[in-house]
Design a protein around this motif. Structure first.
Motif, PDB file in Angstrom:
ATOM      1  N   ASP A  13       0.812  -1.209   0.000  1.00 38.71           N
ATOM      2  CA  ASP A  13       0.000   0.000   0.000  1.00 38.71           C
ATOM      3  C   ASP A  13       0.854   1.271   0.000  1.00 38.71           C
ATOM      4  OD1 ASP A  13       1.037  -0.130   2.548  1.00 38.71           O
ATOM      5  OD2 ASP A  13      -0.885   0.022   3.586  1.00 38.71           O
ATOM      6  N   ALA A  14       2.120   1.168  -0.388  1.00 34.12           N
ATOM      7  CA  ALA A  14       3.031   2.318  -0.340  1.00 34.12           C
ATOM      8  C   ALA A  14       2.512   3.500  -1.148  1.00 34.12           C
ATOM      9  CB  ALA A  14       4.421   1.913  -0.843  1.00 34.12           C
ATOM     10  N   GLY A  15       1.771   3.244  -2.210  1.00 37.87           N
ATOM     11  CA  GLY A  15       1.256   4.316  -3.052  1.00 37.87           C
ATOM     12  C   GLY A  15       0.198   5.176  -2.393  1.00 37.87           C
ATOM     13  N   ARG A  16      -0.315   4.759  -1.246  1.00 34.62           N
ATOM     14  CA  ARG A  16      -1.354   5.531  -0.563  1.00 34.62           C
ATOM     15  C   ARG A  16      -0.777   6.649   0.293  1.00 34.62           C
ATOM     16  NH1 ARG A  16      -5.922   2.121   2.353  1.00 34.62           N
ATOM     17  NH2 ARG A  16      -6.720   4.250   2.444  1.00 34.62           N
ATOM     18  N   PHE A  17       0.528   6.681   0.494  1.00 39.34           N
ATOM     19  CA  PHE A  17       1.152   7.668   1.372  1.00 39.34           C
ATOM     20  C   PHE A  17       1.627   8.875   0.566  1.00 39.34           C
ATOM     21  CE2 PHE A  17       1.501   3.676   3.583  1.00 39.34           C
ATOM     22  CZ  PHE A  17       1.382   3.988   4.934  1.00 39.34           C
ATOM     23  N   PRO A  18       1.060  10.064   0.776  1.00 40.25           N
ATOM     24  CA  PRO A  18       1.570  11.253   0.083  1.00 40.25           C
ATOM     25  C   PRO A  18       2.921  11.667   0.663  1.00 40.25           C
ATOM     26  CG  PRO A  18      -0.137  11.866   1.652  1.00 40.25           C
ATOM     27  CD  PRO A  18      -0.104  10.362   1.630  1.00 40.25           C
ATOM     28  N   LYS A  19       3.683  12.394  -0.132  1.00 44.51           N
ATOM     29  CA  LYS A  19       5.014  12.816   0.306  1.00 44.51           C
ATOM     30  C   LYS A  19       4.966  13.670   1.566  1.00 44.51           C
ATOM     31  CE  LYS A  19       7.292  12.658  -4.213  1.00 44.51           C
ATOM     32  NZ  LYS A  19       8.020  13.436  -5.262  1.00 44.51           N
ATOM     33  N   SER A  20       3.847  14.347   1.791  1.00 44.20           N
ATOM     34  CA  SER A  20       3.752  15.272   2.930  1.00 44.20           C
ATOM     35  C   SER A  20       3.834  14.571   4.283  1.00 44.20           C
ATOM     36  CB  SER A  20       2.444  16.056   2.867  1.00 44.20           C
ATOM     37  OG  SER A  20       1.325  15.188   3.004  1.00 44.20           O
ATOM     38  N   VAL A  21       3.589  13.261   4.314  1.00 49.63           N
ATOM     39  CA  VAL A  21       3.620  12.562   5.599  1.00 49.63           C
ATOM     40  C   VAL A  21       4.909  11.780   5.804  1.00 49.63           C
ATOM     41  CG1 VAL A  21       1.103  12.351   5.651  1.00 49.63           C
ATOM     42  CG2 VAL A  21       2.483  10.438   4.771  1.00 49.63           C
ATOM     43  N   LEU A  44      -4.735   7.369   9.511  1.00 55.02           N
ATOM     44  CA  LEU A  44      -5.605   6.409  10.187  1.00 55.02           C
ATOM     45  C   LEU A  44      -6.417   5.542   9.218  1.00 55.02           C
ATOM     46  CD1 LEU A  44      -6.779   8.385  13.339  1.00 55.02           C
ATOM     47  CD2 LEU A  44      -5.070   6.555  13.189  1.00 55.02           C
ATOM     48  N   PRO A  45      -6.948   6.079   8.107  1.00 56.67           N
ATOM     49  CA  PRO A  45      -7.625   5.194   7.156  1.00 56.67           C
ATOM     50  C   PRO A  45      -6.704   4.122   6.570  1.00 56.67           C
ATOM     51  CG  PRO A  45      -8.278   7.463   6.777  1.00 56.67           C
ATOM     52  CD  PRO A  45      -7.131   7.507   7.754  1.00 56.67           C
ATOM     53  N   ILE A  46      -5.434   4.482   6.348  1.00 55.10           N
ATOM     54  CA  ILE A  46      -4.476   3.502   5.839  1.00 55.10           C
ATOM     55  C   ILE A  46      -4.237   2.415   6.881  1.00 55.10           C
ATOM     56  CG2 ILE A  46      -2.099   3.144   5.062  1.00 55.10           C
ATOM     57  CD1 ILE A  46      -2.131   6.055   4.028  1.00 55.10           C
ATOM     58  N   MET A  47      -4.068   2.814   8.127  1.00 54.06           N
ATOM     59  CA  MET A  47      -3.823   1.844   9.190  1.00 54.06           C
ATOM     60  C   MET A  47      -5.046   0.973   9.450  1.00 54.06           C
ATOM     61  SD  MET A  47      -0.732   2.308   9.676  1.00 54.06           S
ATOM     62  CE  MET A  47       0.331   3.575   8.956  1.00 54.06           C
ATOM     63  N   ARG A  48      -6.210   1.556   9.344  1.00 54.80           N
ATOM     64  CA  ARG A  48      -7.432   0.759   9.517  1.00 54.80           C
ATOM     65  C   ARG A  48      -7.531  -0.310   8.423  1.00 54.80           C
ATOM     66  NH1 ARG A  48     -12.295   1.608  12.291  1.00 54.80           N
ATOM     67  NH2 ARG A  48     -13.970   0.249  11.544  1.00 54.80           N
TER      68      ARG A  48
END
Length: 201
Positions: A13-21, A44-48
């Motif tokens: 799921d690496a593609g779900r993380f924007p550079k800002s985080v 939190l949605p990614i972790m859920r």
């Protein structure tokens, strides 16, 4: 097991993380970077989804979110201990909403604040760093399970057993038993069903 406080480029799921985080590199772990855990609307949605699809949907009944002590490392963001604790409380709450047991991995110095929200704890090297009393006075004192792994020193088994802390010595890379580097020495041998020291031969 999943990492809740770092971004790893090799995860599905690496593609779900924007550079800002995504912050500084997590020293010692290749392709791993600290997350800005203040941005809970993104994370939190990614972790859920990880809890649901990586764990619950596969039949697991407990989870171990790791790399969640962000504030005391060098994440590249001005994260406070209070913000870090708030993130961990939200992680625990999501797990419980999904019907999962959740353990506090590490964060040993934060156990006084976090024990009410987690069902059990797993720490590494509390004997080596003289932090085990924090676990005793929080999780164990409140009837919650505590697990400890040591890599560089032997645990104080007499004290661990008296406290009802499940301690063991392991090899750092956690290799399998057929590997020459394998090491597994629990304070209470497998198969023994009491906290008492084994009888002398």
């Amino acid at each position: 097991y999943f990492d809740a406080g770092v971004y790893e480029s090799y995860r599905s799921d690496a593609g779900r993380f924007p550079k800002s985080v995504i912050g500084n590199a997590d020293a010692g772990w290749e392709d791993s970077y600290w997350l800005d855990i203040r941005q809970t609307d993104i994370l939190l949605p990614i972790m859920r989804n990880r809890m649901q699809s990586w764990c619950k949907d596969k039949g697991f009944d407990a989870i171990e979110p790791d790399e969640t002590e962000v504030w005391s490392n060098d994440p590249g963001f001005p994260i406070t201990k209070e913000q870090n604790n708030a993130y961990n409380r939200q992680i625990a709450a999501m797990a419980h909403e999904l019907g999962l047991s959740v353990g506090l991995k590490g964060n040993t110095t934060e156990t006084p604040e976090l024990w009410p929200y987690f069902d059990w704890t797993l720490n590494e090297q509390c004997w080596e760093y003289d932090e085990c009393e924090l676990v005793r006075d929080s999780f164990i004192a409140n009837g919650k399970a505590a697990f400890n792994i040591e890599y560089d020193v032997d645990p104080d088994c007499t004290t661990a057993n008296a406290w009802r802390m499940n301690s063991a010595r392991r090899d750092l890379n956690l290799v399998g038993p057929t590997n020459p580097a394998y090491r597994y020495a629990p304070c209470i041998p497998d198969g023994q069903n009491s906290w008492s020291a084994p009888a002398s031969p």
